[in-house]
Design a protein around this motif. Structure first.
Motif, PDB file in Angstrom:
ATOM      1  N   HIS A 286       8.712 -12.408   4.871  1.00 15.08           N
ATOM      2  CA  HIS A 286       8.284 -12.963   6.792  1.00 15.08           C
ATOM      3  C   HIS A 286       7.517 -14.006   6.251  1.00 15.08           C
ATOM      4  O   HIS A 286       6.279 -13.829   5.302  1.00 15.08           O
ATOM      5  N   SER A 287       7.156 -15.444   7.173  1.00 14.67           N
ATOM      6  CA  SER A 287       6.574 -16.257   6.254  1.00 14.67           C
ATOM      7  C   SER A 287       4.997 -15.504   7.598  1.00 14.67           C
ATOM      8  O   SER A 287       4.071 -15.958   5.981  1.00 14.67           O
ATOM      9  N   LYS A 288       4.775 -14.259   7.495  1.00  3.47           N
ATOM     10  CA  LYS A 288       3.527 -13.589   8.227  1.00  3.47           C
ATOM     11  C   LYS A 288       2.886 -13.218   7.358  1.00  3.47           C
ATOM     12  O   LYS A 288       1.874 -12.594   7.436  1.00  3.47           O
ATOM     13  N   SER A 289       3.990 -12.551   6.549  1.00  5.94           N
ATOM     14  CA  SER A 289       3.801 -11.319   5.138  1.00  5.94           C
ATOM     15  C   SER A 289       2.596 -11.039   4.939  1.00  5.94           C
ATOM     16  O   SER A 289       1.725 -10.775   4.321  1.00  5.94           O
ATOM     17  N   LYS A 290       2.419 -12.508   3.719  1.00  4.32           N
ATOM     18  CA  LYS A 290       1.297 -12.733   3.331  1.00  4.32           C
ATOM     19  C   LYS A 290       0.141 -12.759   3.630  1.00  4.32           C
ATOM     20  O   LYS A 290      -0.828 -11.682   3.276  1.00  4.32           O
ATOM     21  N   ALA A 291      -0.189 -13.870   4.349  1.00  3.95           N
ATOM     22  CA  ALA A 291      -1.427 -13.875   5.670  1.00  3.95           C
ATOM     23  C   ALA A 291      -1.763 -11.961   6.231  1.00  3.95           C
ATOM     24  O   ALA A 291      -2.993 -11.830   6.013  1.00  3.95           O
ATOM     25  N   LEU A 292      -0.992 -11.188   6.893  1.00  2.00           N
ATOM     26  CA  LEU A 292      -1.094  -9.574   6.445  1.00  2.00           C
ATOM     27  C   LEU A 292      -1.421  -8.902   6.018  1.00  2.00           C
ATOM     28  O   LEU A 292      -2.818  -8.538   6.085  1.00  2.00           O
ATOM     29  N   LEU A 293      -0.766  -8.682   4.760  1.00  3.27           N
ATOM     30  CA  LEU A 293      -1.526  -8.109   3.422  1.00  3.27           C
ATOM     31  C   LEU A 293      -3.112  -8.937   3.039  1.00  3.27           C
ATOM     32  O   LEU A 293      -3.612  -7.864   2.496  1.00  3.27           O
ATOM     33  N   GLU A 294      -3.079  -9.938   3.087  1.00  2.00           N
ATOM     34  CA  GLU A 294      -4.498 -10.315   2.404  1.00  2.00           C
ATOM     35  C   GLU A 294      -5.979  -9.780   2.938  1.00  2.00           C
ATOM     36  O   GLU A 294      -6.692  -9.731   2.740  1.00  2.00           O
ATOM     37  N   GLN A 295      -5.195  -9.333   4.320  1.00  2.00           N
ATOM     38  CA  GLN A 295      -6.125  -8.895   5.573  1.00  2.00           C
ATOM     39  C   GLN A 295      -6.902  -7.196   4.984  1.00  2.00           C
ATOM     40  O   GLN A 295      -8.056  -7.080   5.677  1.00  2.00           O
ATOM     41  N   ILE A 296      -6.701  -6.619   4.229  1.00  2.55           N
ATOM     42  CA  ILE A 296      -6.002  -5.643   3.439  1.00  2.55           C
ATOM     43  C   ILE A 296      -7.147  -5.350   2.567  1.00  2.55           C
ATOM     44  O   ILE A 296      -6.880  -6.012   1.890  1.00  2.55           O
ATOM     45  N   PRO A 297      -8.061  -4.557   2.893  1.00  2.00           N
ATOM     46  CA  PRO A 297      -9.047  -4.518   1.132  1.00  2.00           C
ATOM     47  C   PRO A 297      -8.267  -3.695   0.408  1.00  2.00           C
ATOM     48  O   PRO A 297      -7.745  -3.111   0.822  1.00  2.00           O
ATOM     49  N   ARG A 298      -8.106  -4.643  -1.180  1.00  2.00           N
ATOM     50  CA  ARG A 298      -7.117  -4.264  -2.264  1.00  2.00           C
ATOM     51  C   ARG A 298      -7.379  -2.775  -2.758  1.00  2.00           C
ATOM     52  O   ARG A 298      -6.726  -1.812  -3.082  1.00  2.00           O
ATOM     53  N   SER A 299      -8.892  -2.288  -2.259  1.00  2.00           N
ATOM     54  CA  SER A 299      -9.010  -0.697  -3.251  1.00  2.00           C
ATOM     55  C   SER A 299      -8.038   0.385  -1.736  1.00  2.00           C
ATOM     56  O   SER A 299      -8.028   1.427  -2.100  1.00  2.00           O
ATOM     57  N   LYS A 300      -7.683   0.069  -0.926  1.00  2.00           N
ATOM     58  CA  LYS A 300      -7.374   0.859   0.161  1.00  2.00           C
ATOM     59  C   LYS A 300      -5.561   0.477   0.540  1.00  2.00           C
ATOM     60  O   LYS A 300      -5.171   0.734   1.438  1.00  2.00           O
TER      61      LYS A 300
ATOM     62  N   ALA B 224      -0.072   7.889  -6.093  1.00  2.00           N
ATOM     63  CA  ALA B 224      -1.220   7.300  -6.122  1.00  2.00           C
ATOM     64  C   ALA B 224      -1.995   6.914  -5.312  1.00  2.00           C
ATOM     65  O   ALA B 224      -2.811   6.835  -5.070  1.00  2.00           O
ATOM     66  N   ALA B 225      -0.928   7.453  -4.212  1.00  2.00           N
ATOM     67  CA  ALA B 225      -2.542   7.310  -2.750  1.00  2.00           C
ATOM     68  C   ALA B 225      -2.916   9.136  -2.575  1.00  2.00           C
ATOM     69  O   ALA B 225      -4.224   8.535  -2.297  1.00  2.00           O
ATOM     70  N   LEU B 226      -2.575   9.990  -3.208  1.00  2.00           N
ATOM     71  CA  LEU B 226      -3.588  11.077  -3.266  1.00  2.00           C
ATOM     72  C   LEU B 226      -4.381  10.798  -3.778  1.00  2.00           C
ATOM     73  O   LEU B 226      -5.832  10.931  -4.048  1.00  2.00           O
ATOM     74  N   SER B 227      -4.446  10.670  -4.917  1.00  2.00           N
ATOM     75  CA  SER B 227      -5.244  10.421  -6.451  1.00  2.00           C
ATOM     76  C   SER B 227      -5.733   8.975  -6.224  1.00  2.00           C
ATOM     77  O   SER B 227      -7.339   8.958  -6.833  1.00  2.00           O
ATOM     78  N   ARG B 228      -5.275   8.319  -5.699  1.00  3.40           N
ATOM     79  CA  ARG B 228      -6.079   6.545  -5.655  1.00  3.40           C
ATOM     80  C   ARG B 228      -6.972   6.385  -7.032  1.00  3.40           C
ATOM     81  O   ARG B 228      -7.616   5.504  -6.818  1.00  3.40           O
ATOM     82  N   GLU B 229      -6.356   6.659  -7.951  1.00  2.00           N
ATOM     83  CA  GLU B 229      -5.481   5.896  -8.871  1.00  2.00           C
ATOM     84  C   GLU B 229      -5.186   4.822  -9.336  1.00  2.00           C
ATOM     85  O   GLU B 229      -4.063   4.029  -8.679  1.00  2.00           O
ATOM     86  N   LYS B 230      -5.391   4.149  -9.966  1.00  2.00           N
ATOM     87  CA  LYS B 230      -4.832   1.919  -9.998  1.00  2.00           C
ATOM     88  C   LYS B 230      -3.045   2.517 -10.610  1.00  2.00           C
ATOM     89  O   LYS B 230      -3.502   3.484 -11.711  1.00  2.00           O
ATOM     90  N   ILE B 231      -2.479   1.305 -10.089  1.00  2.00           N
ATOM     91  CA  ILE B 231      -0.966   1.925 -10.793  1.00  2.00           C
ATOM     92  C   ILE B 231      -0.799   0.278 -10.001  1.00  2.00           C
ATOM     93  O   ILE B 231      -0.926  -0.398  -9.164  1.00  2.00           O
ATOM     94  N   SER B 232       0.198   0.043 -11.169  1.00  7.03           N
ATOM     95  CA  SER B 232       0.913  -1.784 -11.403  1.00  7.03           C
ATOM     96  C   SER B 232       1.593  -1.560 -11.942  1.00  7.03           C
ATOM     97  O   SER B 232       1.581  -1.567 -13.453  1.00  7.03           O
ATOM     98  N   LEU B 233       3.611  -1.176 -11.742  1.00  6.53           N
ATOM     99  CA  LEU B 233       4.537  -0.441 -11.866  1.00  6.53           C
ATOM    100  C   LEU B 233       5.362  -1.405 -10.809  1.00  6.53           C
ATOM    101  O   LEU B 233       5.963  -1.399  -9.977  1.00  6.53           O
ATOM    102  N   THR B 234       6.641  -1.695 -12.287  1.00  2.00           N
ATOM    103  CA  THR B 234       7.628  -2.296 -11.355  1.00  2.00           C
ATOM    104  C   THR B 234       8.556  -1.083 -11.940  1.00  2.00           C
ATOM    105  O   THR B 234       8.661  -1.716 -13.538  1.00  2.00           O
ATOM    106  N   LEU B 235       9.630  -1.183 -11.456  1.00  2.00           N
ATOM    107  CA  LEU B 235      10.029   0.079 -11.454  1.00  2.00           C
ATOM    108  C   LEU B 235      11.500  -0.317 -12.338  1.00  2.00           C
ATOM    109  O   LEU B 235      12.169  -1.407 -11.408  1.00  2.00           O
ATOM    110  N   PRO B 236      12.452  -0.005 -13.051  1.00  2.62           N
ATOM    111  CA  PRO B 236      13.472  -0.419 -13.479  1.00  2.62           C
ATOM    112  C   PRO B 236      14.628  -0.580 -12.680  1.00  2.62           C
ATOM    113  O   PRO B 236      15.462   0.687 -12.500  1.00  2.62           O
ATOM    114  N   MET B 237      15.857  -1.490 -12.727  1.00  2.00           N
ATOM    115  CA  MET B 237      17.014  -1.311 -11.765  1.00  2.00           C
ATOM    116  C   MET B 237      18.214  -0.815 -12.863  1.00  2.00           C
ATOM    117  O   MET B 237      18.202  -1.164 -14.009  1.00  2.00           O
ATOM    118  N   GLU B 238      18.840   0.720 -12.753  1.00  2.72           N
ATOM    119  CA  GLU B 238      19.886   0.804 -13.326  1.00  2.72           C
ATOM    120  C   GLU B 238      21.268   1.115 -12.530  1.00  2.72           C
ATOM    121  O   GLU B 238      21.254   0.773 -11.722  1.00  2.72           O
TER     122      GLU B 238
END
Length: 191
Positions: free
Chosen positions: A9-23, A170-184
């Motif tokens: 959506h055209s507004k998605s990026k702007a809304l996401l930008e408002q959320i603190p990255r740590s949360k 990840a939500a419970l541990s609050r550990e950093k994660i950067s993962l792209t899952l493959p398609m099968e």
């Protein structure tokens, strides 16, 4: 922790930008925003091309592949480019249609759709015409689920169960994660 699955959506990026990255944890679709943030997402362009490439031999047994993609839908637009590249690279006859016309299923075609309602409509039409999946007509869908497995529909999909499990951890541990899952690819009787 804010776990968000953004929609295009055209507004998605702007809304996401408002959320603190740590949360913030992005799941499912990846939306490019500034800075480092947690994500467990899927990728559509390269994955779709790879899966279609794997399916080239059975697709070539048919006259044509038709991809139903409505440009106004929320379906990933990246898949359109991957489909077009696949047709050119593998010299396969195919086209993209924005809608399926009821009762238009034909022998010699492979139908590719992301829309479950459309999928069931095609299946009803094929059955009504006494055509056999995998022999007379091919069928490919995305987003695997138990009903598609039970019926025998060839699909490709990210493992959403794994995505949910990883997101919960990840939500419970609050550990950093950067993962792209493959398609099968789940090759079944329809292709």
């Amino acid at each position: 922790m804010n776990v968000i699955a953004p929609i295009p959506h055209s507004k998605s990026k702007a809304l996401l930008e408002q959320i603190p990255r740590s949360k913030f944890l992005m799941v499912d679709r990846y939306e490019q925003i500034e800075g480092q943030f947690n994500h467990i997402t899927q990728e559509f362009k390269d994955s779709t091309y790879r899966i279609l490439s794997e399916l080239a031999p059975p697709i070539k047994k048919f006259e044509e592949i038709i991809f139903f993609h409505n440009p106004d839908s929320l379906d990933p637009k990246e898949m359109v480019g991957a489909f077009k590249k696949f047709l050119v690279d593998f010299k396969i006859k195919g086209r993209i249609l924005s809608q399926y016309i009821p009762h238009s299923a034909e022998k010699g075609k492979v139908y590719f759709t992301l829309d479950n309602f459309l999928l069931w409509e095609i299946m009803k039409d094929v059955k009504a015409k006494n055509l056999a999946f995998g022999k007379d007509v091919g069928l490919l869908s995305s987003n695997d689920e138990p009903a598609k497995e039970f019926i025998g529909i060839t699909t490709f999909s990210t493992d959403f169960s794994e995505m949910g499990t990883l997101a919960g951890k990840a939500a419970l541990s609050r550990e950093k994660i950067s993962l792209t899952l493959p398609m099968e690819l789940k090759r079944r009787m329809t292709l």
